[in-house]
Design an enzyme around this catalytic site. Structure first.
Site, PDB file in Angstrom:
ATOM      1  N   ASN A  88      28.969 -35.231  -6.896  1.00  0.00           N
ATOM      2  CA  ASN A  88      28.210 -34.018  -7.214  1.00  0.00           C
ATOM      3  C   ASN A  88      28.113 -33.785  -8.716  1.00  0.00           C
ATOM      4  OD1 ASN A  88      30.965 -33.432  -7.321  1.00  0.00           O
ATOM      5  ND2 ASN A  88      30.711 -31.317  -6.645  1.00  0.00           N
ATOM      6  N   HIS A 175      32.887 -33.212   3.792  1.00  0.00           N
ATOM      7  CA  HIS A 175      33.304 -31.867   3.403  1.00  0.00           C
ATOM      8  C   HIS A 175      33.068 -30.987   4.623  1.00  0.00           C
ATOM      9  CE1 HIS A 175      33.474 -28.388   0.471  1.00  0.00           C
ATOM     10  NE2 HIS A 175      32.885 -27.819   1.509  1.00  0.00           N
ATOM     11  N   ASP A 301      41.447 -33.269  -5.250  1.00  0.00           N
ATOM     12  CA  ASP A 301      40.265 -32.408  -5.343  1.00  0.00           C
ATOM     13  C   ASP A 301      40.213 -31.745  -6.719  1.00  0.00           C
ATOM     14  OD1 ASP A 301      37.899 -31.158  -4.715  1.00  0.00           O
ATOM     15  OD2 ASP A 301      38.778 -29.666  -3.369  1.00  0.00           O
ATOM     16  N   HIS A 305      36.547 -26.576 -14.482  1.00  0.00           N
ATOM     17  CA  HIS A 305      35.463 -25.659 -14.794  1.00  0.00           C
ATOM     18  C   HIS A 305      35.651 -25.123 -16.209  1.00  0.00           C
ATOM     19  CE1 HIS A 305      33.570 -25.449 -10.871  1.00  0.00           C
ATOM     20  NE2 HIS A 305      34.754 -25.299 -10.315  1.00  0.00           N
TER      21      HIS A 305
END
Length: 432
Positions: A88, A175, A301, A305
């Site tokens: 992603n 997911h 995971d 950010h």
């Protein structure tokens, strides 16, 4: 250069010597000790290099949060020698050009092997399959496909993806999140979400997708991998599917082994993650499932950010936590120090099994003579408070800031090259 590690407790067992020469482990009794670098590993645990099957390195397109280079620095500091980078990115890793770019950036960074994960659907939009064959045949050799961050919700599309993956001996990593059941959801659904006035995320939204996908994988004869299992209900679905002989594997993220929904009371967005932090009962079920092999692996995971994505109201903040540097310590605290797992079990869950699922040869080998020299030395007795200034990645959205965690990764060798020495990244120029 030959390196001799003396007195290391390999997988937590009896102390013995390990020798590294070139890119392989060699017989310690056959080396010239006078010409070797000798490291006293007494009191340290030796593990195979850790392998993370699920990390977000953000590049291309998200460089304000992380780059491949900064991500592998964090990986090396955490004991990882191989990292699978999720698709992603922006642009999405759904073409050979993008996965080859990520692969090349990993080679340039040099501190760990970076294996790009290819998207299942074009643009992660869930409408049509990406060209999985082209991704598998690219220079990046994609072996894992995932739309992580988005569920492949269309059952027919998921079936076709599994069939294509089976033909390629690849795995689809799902997911598991039913979007119809999680609209507006930002935390676990239960009494606490009602009390806090936050949108609730029911456990069934995860377990129902896993149940469906297990049946689709059985139909297709394909390998299915379940990302970030977070609920006791999902554990039971995975356990039942394995008992039927379905080719299913599952992962748990470190934070789901330690943290619970109670932390959301603070409205601190560092504790906002997808899937959300769950209950004490879920944490106990996940730990037990990892220990008994129902859940196969730990995967970080790792989701960095930029500060502005988290410094906002909880409901509006981005989902995700960084985790590469703290994963091993969290597993030590949650599973080793509680007596649920030994260090051999940690090696299974964080080194050899994730490498086998990702079809990454050499990283699933034990620490034996002739094996590739992917080696980690850990001081299990060390304890330290997690501080932002110590993080090597580009982002600091760690849920453990200010918390004391056990264990410290001291030394790492990746294919015989030392990438971490006494807890410090080794920065000399590396070969391509």
């Amino acid at each position: 250069m030959t390196t001799l590690l003396t007195g290391a407790a390999v997988l937590g067992g009896e102390p013995r010597d390990l020798a590294i020469e070139g890119d392989a482990l060699v017989d310690p009794s056959a080396i010239d000790r006078d010409r070797a670098e000798v490291i006293d590993a007494s009191g340290l645990i030796a593990l195979p290099g850790l392998v993370d099957l699920h990390a977000h390195l953000r590049q291309p397109g998200g460089e304000q949060a992380e780059t491949v280079a900064s991500g592998v620095r964090a990986a090396a500091a955490g004991g990882f020698t191989c990292v699978f980078a999720m698709a992603n990115t922006n642009p999405v890793a759904d073409t050979p050009a993008v996965v080859e770019q990520v692969h090349r950036l990993g080679l340039e960074a040099g501190l760990a092997t970076v294996r790009p994960i290819g998207a299942v659907t074009v643009g992660l939009a869930g409408e049509r399959l990406a060209d999985m064959t082209m991704l598998a045949r690219s220079a990046a050799r994609v072996t894992v496909f995932s739309d992580d961050g988005h569920c492949v919700h269309d059952a027919e599309l998921m079936r076709r993806a599994l069939e294509h993956a089976a033909a390629l001996d690849a795995v689809v990593a799902q997911h598991a999140q039913d979007p119809a059941l999680t609209r507006g959801a930002v935390m676990h659904e239960g009494p606490l979400s009602a009390e806090l006035g936050l949108g609730g995320w029911p456990s069934v939204a995860e377990a129902s997708i896993v149940a469906r996908d297990a049946m689709l994988a059985e139909l297709a004869g394909a390998r299915l991998h379940v990302c970030h299992v977070s609920t006791a209900e999902t554990v039971e679905v995975v356990r039942a599917a394995k008992a039927r002989g379905v080719r299913i594997t599952a992962e748990v993220a470190p934070h789901h082994l330690l943290l619970t929904e109670e932390l959301v009371r603070s409205y601190d967005a560092r504790f906002k993650v997808n899937p959300p932090l769950r209950t004490d009962a879920d944490v106990r079920a996940l730990r037990e499932a990892l220990a008994d092999g129902t859940i196969d692996i730990v995967a970080t995971d790792h989701a960095p950010h930029a500060p502005e994505a988290k410094l906002t109201a909880f409901a509006d903040a981005a989902f995700g936590m960084v985790g590469l540097e703290t994963a091993l310590s969290v597993v030590q605290m949650a599973c080793v120090e509680t007596g649920l797992m030994d260090w051999a079990g940690v090696a299974r869950a964080m080194s050899t099994t994730p490498a086998a699922i990702g079809r990454e040869p050499g990283y699933d080998a034990p620490l034996e003579i002739g094996a590739p020299a992917h080696v980690v030395l850990v001081d299990p007795a060390a304890r330290a408070v997690v501080e932002e200034r110590h993080l090597r990645g580009r982002s600091a959205n760690s849920p453990y800031l200010g918390r004391e965690l056990p264990g410290r990764v001291l030394h790492v060798w990746h294919a015989g090259r030392r990438t971490l020495a006494d807890g410090r990244i080794v920065t000399e120029e590396v070969g391509r």
